[in-house]
Design a protein around this motif. Structure first.
Motif: not given
Length: 333
Positions: A134-144, A165-175
């Motif tokens: 997607k054009k937006t960055v997801s901030l949801k918890s994601i399973t890897l 691994v359960i992870w999520k994006v907390t700083d979309p700018t750094k990501a």
């Protein structure tokens, strides 16, 4: 040198208001073109030409302004750049209007677009990311789920281990700006972390021949070792603005080439432990029997007869088959 970009949240204009304004402006610009044409037909060339030119310019400008309308869903962020420079990040959901010349940045979406083109060209080696592009960055918890990999434990035994691994994006700018593709970056760091942590511990206690070796094992201390993996992975992906919520070991087994041998070793250890318990119990029962006979003076046995009795009782108690009793009808001497 990596440029450190601090996240800047922006609060754009309400998109619905701008949609109405742009639409009305486009309609008025069309009206100006019509009005200018009428004035030109009435030989009012100066005023008609000016109005016609303004209408044509506005007809070109207003459709371009539609490009500034952006939608941000719940638990999503939109990272924007303007002419190659960081413009800002929209963190709150809604319908917004921003500079129409800004461009979105999401490496997951760009990577998926490239992969689709390669797959259309029959490139079978390309793997599409698991995250929905997607054009937006997801901030949801994601399973890897990175599958399984073969590593060597601290004793050099090859094992197969896998973790989720359960992870999520907390700083979309750094990501977006600090790494090329944060999903692939996390996957690679997860593989490296699992390998580095697993090689510090033995698979189980059967391999711990050194008394000074760490008491933790991959099989019996999986929760503690998973927490160690989580702590190390957090340090590794911090640069990408990611947060690791949980790490769990989902698969653990010996590699196929040594699985049969290690199973025999486990069975042998279990048999030895069982035999030790049987012998300890048999010795205690024999000692109790001799002491009881001596205390109550039921029969007085010399050392040779005691040795014979001990031997016979141990054979009966330690044998893994039923014994056949033999009745002695004569003298025991």
């Amino acid at each position: 040198m990596l440029q450190n970009i601090e996240q800047k949240e922006i609060h754009p204009i309400n998109g619905m208001i701008m949609l109405v304004v742009i639409t009305i402006g486009l309609i008025l610009s069309v009206g100006l073109i019509i009005l200018g044409s009428i004035l030109l037909e009435q030989n009012n060339s100066v005023l008609g030409g000016i109005i016609l030119a303004i209408g044509i310019i506005l007809v070109v400008i207003f459709p371009i302004m539609y490009g500034g309308l952006k939608i941000v869903g719940p638990n999503e962020a939109l990272v924007l750049t303007l002419f190659g420079n960081y413009y800002g990040t929209i963190l709150k959901p809604g319908y917004y209007y921003v500079n129409p010349f800004v461009s979105y940045n999401n490496p997951i979406f760009n990577k998926a677009y490239i992969n689709r083109n390669k797959i259309e060209n029959n490139d079978k080696t390309t793997v599409i990311p698991d995250i929905t592009p997607k054009k937006t960055v997801s901030l949801k918890s994601i399973t890897l789920n990175n599958g399984t990999q073969k590593v060597n434990d601290v004793l050099g035994n090859p094992i197969i281990i896998g973790a989720v691994v359960i992870w999520k994006v907390t700083d979309p700018t750094k990501a977006v700006f600090n790494v090329d593709n944060y999903a692939e970056f996390l996957s690679i760091q997860t593989d490296s972390t699992i390998r580095n942590i697993a090689r510090k511990y033995p698979y189980d206690d059967l391999d711990c021949e050194d008394e000074n070796m760490n008491e933790k094992t991959l099989r019996s201390s999986s929760l503690e070792i998973a927490n160690d993996m989580k702590d190390e992975l957090i340090k590794r992906v911090q640069i990408a603005g990611l947060d690791i919520e949980e790490v769990r070991i989902t698969h653990l087994a010996y590699a196929e080439e040594i699985a049969a041998a290690m199973l025999q070793r486990q069975q042998a250890s279990a048999i030895i432990a069982a035999r030790q318990k049987i012998v300890d119990g048999a010795v205690g029962m024999v000692k109790m029997a001799i002491d009881k006979l001596g205390e109550e003076e039921v029969v007085v046995l010399d050392e040779e007869r005691k040795a014979t009795m001990v031997s016979n009782l141990l054979v009966v108690l330690c044998s893994n088959k039923d014994t056949q009793p033999v009745v002695n009808s004569g003298s025991i001497y």
